[in-house]
Design an enzyme around this catalytic site. Structure first.
Site, PDB file in Angstrom:
ATOM      1  N   ARG A 271      -7.795   3.749  -4.663  1.00  0.00           N
ATOM      2  CA  ARG A 271      -8.863   4.116  -3.731  1.00  0.00           C
ATOM      3  C   ARG A 271      -9.009   5.624  -3.651  1.00  0.00           C
ATOM      4  O   ARG A 271      -9.989   6.194  -4.093  1.00  0.00           O
ATOM      5  CB  ARG A 271      -8.562   3.509  -2.343  1.00  0.00           C
TER       6      ARG A 271
ATOM      7  N   LYS B 199       0.804  -1.236   0.000  1.00  0.00           N
ATOM      8  CA  LYS B 199       0.000   0.000   0.000  1.00  0.00           C
ATOM      9  C   LYS B 199       0.840   1.291   0.000  1.00  0.00           C
ATOM     10  O   LYS B 199       0.357   2.355   0.384  1.00  0.00           O
ATOM     11  CB  LYS B 199      -0.994   0.039   1.184  1.00  0.00           C
TER      12      LYS B 199
ATOM     13  N   GLY C 249      -5.751   7.893  -3.151  1.00  0.00           N
ATOM     14  CA  GLY C 249      -4.521   8.437  -3.724  1.00  0.00           C
ATOM     15  C   GLY C 249      -4.105   9.786  -3.175  1.00  0.00           C
ATOM     16  O   GLY C 249      -3.661  10.655  -3.916  1.00  0.00           O
TER      17      GLY C 249
ATOM     18  N   PHE D 202      -3.257  10.153 -10.319  1.00  0.00           N
ATOM     19  CA  PHE D 202      -4.151   9.176  -9.686  1.00  0.00           C
ATOM     20  C   PHE D 202      -5.399   8.934 -10.531  1.00  0.00           C
ATOM     21  O   PHE D 202      -5.758   7.800 -10.840  1.00  0.00           O
ATOM     22  CB  PHE D 202      -4.536   9.652  -8.276  1.00  0.00           C
TER      23      PHE D 202
ATOM     24  N   ARG E 187       6.198   5.015   2.084  1.00  0.00           N
ATOM     25  CA  ARG E 187       5.055   5.921   2.293  1.00  0.00           C
ATOM     26  C   ARG E 187       4.852   6.072   3.786  1.00  0.00           C
ATOM     27  O   ARG E 187       5.148   5.129   4.554  1.00  0.00           O
ATOM     28  CB  ARG E 187       3.808   5.313   1.648  1.00  0.00           C
TER      29      ARG E 187
ATOM     30  N   HIS F 190       6.840  -7.497  -2.123  1.00  0.00           N
ATOM     31  CA  HIS F 190       6.738  -6.821  -0.815  1.00  0.00           C
ATOM     32  C   HIS F 190       7.582  -7.550   0.235  1.00  0.00           C
ATOM     33  O   HIS F 190       7.277  -7.501   1.421  1.00  0.00           O
ATOM     34  CB  HIS F 190       5.277  -6.810  -0.344  1.00  0.00           C
TER      35      HIS F 190
HETATM   36  P1  A3P Z   1      -4.943   4.729  -1.046  1.00  0.00           P
HETATM   37  O1  A3P Z   1      -5.587   3.465  -0.562  1.00  0.00           O
HETATM   38  O2  A3P Z   1      -4.499   5.629   0.069  1.00  0.00           O
HETATM   39  O3  A3P Z   1      -5.766   5.449  -2.053  1.00  0.00           O
HETATM   40  P2  A3P Z   1       0.040  -0.228  -3.716  1.00  0.00           P
HETATM   41  O4  A3P Z   1       0.049  -0.025  -5.170  1.00  0.00           O
HETATM   42  O5  A3P Z   1       1.403  -0.336  -3.129  1.00  0.00           O
HETATM   43  O6  A3P Z   1      -0.916  -1.295  -3.325  1.00  0.00           O
HETATM   44  O7  A3P Z   1      -0.517   1.127  -3.084  1.00  0.00           O
HETATM   45  C1  A3P Z   1      -1.865   1.466  -3.217  1.00  0.00           C
HETATM   46  C2  A3P Z   1      -2.030   2.925  -2.870  1.00  0.00           C
HETATM   47  O8  A3P Z   1      -1.447   3.723  -3.907  1.00  0.00           O
HETATM   48  C3  A3P Z   1      -3.500   3.300  -2.803  1.00  0.00           C
HETATM   49  O9  A3P Z   1      -3.585   4.321  -1.811  1.00  0.00           O
HETATM   50  C4  A3P Z   1      -3.725   3.846  -4.203  1.00  0.00           C
HETATM   51  O10 A3P Z   1      -4.854   4.659  -4.337  1.00  0.00           O
HETATM   52  C5  A3P Z   1      -2.441   4.620  -4.408  1.00  0.00           C
HETATM   53  N1  A3P Z   1      -2.175   4.927  -5.818  1.00  0.00           N
HETATM   54  C6  A3P Z   1      -2.236   4.099  -6.888  1.00  0.00           C
HETATM   55  N2  A3P Z   1      -1.966   4.768  -8.010  1.00  0.00           N
HETATM   56  C7  A3P Z   1      -1.737   6.050  -7.661  1.00  0.00           C
HETATM   57  C8  A3P Z   1      -1.425   7.246  -8.394  1.00  0.00           C
HETATM   58  N3  A3P Z   1      -1.301   7.243  -9.716  1.00  0.00           N
HETATM   59  N4  A3P Z   1      -1.268   8.384  -7.699  1.00  0.00           N
HETATM   60  C9  A3P Z   1      -1.391   8.403  -6.355  1.00  0.00           C
HETATM   61  N5  A3P Z   1      -1.694   7.312  -5.606  1.00  0.00           N
HETATM   62  C10 A3P Z   1      -1.861   6.156  -6.251  1.00  0.00           C
END
Ligand code: A3P
Length: 298
Positions: A248, A53, A250, A227, A125, A103
């Protein structure tokens, strides 16, 4: 190996697979995980590594564009090249240059990666936004069978009773490994820096990969990987997983809508203890909230 049902503060359980003390989503398989030690790297593989995440999908997509030299990369799930999930045989179907991702910790991977000088992009993050994102992930994906409330989840997450281990232990372990391998090409990025100025960070990755594209190409990638644009383009690829699992909200700072003051102080306290002596510091807010909103909404 065992399936564990780990109870949160109210007794709601999260189902995970335990392989030698490291936790995984329950639908992963021990053979693939143990096989990581022998994973056949190609010389031109690159790898994104992150705590769950933290923006792995985001960086993976950017890396694909940089590696392919085009923003018109085919629509593909990152999970096709997720090393603890798919077998090496499955991943062998994909042409070079592959963008692998995982991961796990460096100690779980085939040490041949050092000889082959496999380039690693690590993304971190802030642990409060990770908590909120991970909570939704655990609630939405049926295999975890988790029905708990966020207020009972925070401590559970901070204690590392989630996929991987505690976010701070993961970060410290990676920091130690990086220090132990100063000659190895590893770039550390932060989600928040990417939200602050995506074009700047895309250029940084391009330079790390040894690319020398025109400025305009970096800008195009940054534009295509906001996002909203990524969610519009890729969200549907994941529709069978549930509603907006990987795209979700972002944002930086969504944790403020979820954490109580007590939660936030508990997180800070554990962070201070576990990260003592670390050179990594997390960014919990962006000074320029306009930048944050622009990136989220454009
Ligand atoms: P949130 O749940 O806070 O929205 P991972 O890819 O490591 O699983 O991380 C997922 C997180 O990255 C999610 O956060 C998702 O929305 C966010 N994310 C994915 N693409 C993104 C983008 N282009 N810009 C910003 N955040 C992004």
């Amino acid at each position: 190996m065992s399936i564990k049902r780990l109870a949160d503060e109210a007794g709601d359980t999260l189902t995970l697979l335990d392989v030698d003390g490291f936790l995984f989503a329950p639908d992963l398989t021990e053979d693939v995980i143990k096989g990581l030690k022998k994973f056949p790297f190609r010389d031109d593989d690159v790898m994104v590594c992150s705590y769950p995440k933290s923006g792995c999908h985001w960086v993976w997509e950017i890396l694909r564009m940089l590696q392919e030299g085009t923003i018109d990369v085919p629509l593909q799930e990152k999970e096709d090249l997720m090393m603890e999930w798919k077998t090496p045989e499955f991943m062998d179907k994909f042409p070079s240059p592959r963008v692998l991702n995982n991961h796990v910790l460096l100690k779980h991977l085939n040490p041949e990666l050092f000889e082959k000088k496999i380039k690693i992009v690590m993304v971190i993050r802030n642990p409060k936004d990770v908590a909120v994102s991970f909570y939704h992930h655990h609630k939405k994906l049926v295999e975890y069978d988790y029905k708990g409330k966020f207020e009972n989840y925070v401590r559970h997450y901070l204690e590392g009773k989630v996929d991987g281990c505690c976010v701070f232990d993961y970060t410290r372990e990676w920091e130690r490994e990086i220090a132990d391998h100063p000659e190895h090409p590893i770039l550390v990025l932060s989600y928040e820096d990417m939200k602050e100025d995506l074009e700047r960070e895309v250029k940084k990755i391009g330079k790390f990969l040894g690319k020398s594209y025109e400025e305009a190409f970096y800008k195009k990638i940054a534009d295509k990987c906001t996002f909203k644009k990524m969610r519009d383009r890729k969200g549907a690829v994941y529709s069978e997983w549930g509603d907006n699992i990987f795209y979700r909200k972002g944002e930086v700072g969504d944790w403020k809508n979820w954490f109580t003051v007590a939660h936030s102080e508990m997180c800070d306290r554990i962070c201070d203890e576990k990260m003592a002596g670390s050179k990594i510091s997390f960014r919990y807010t962006l000074n320029n909230t306009e930048t944050n909103n622009n990136n989220a909404g454009s």
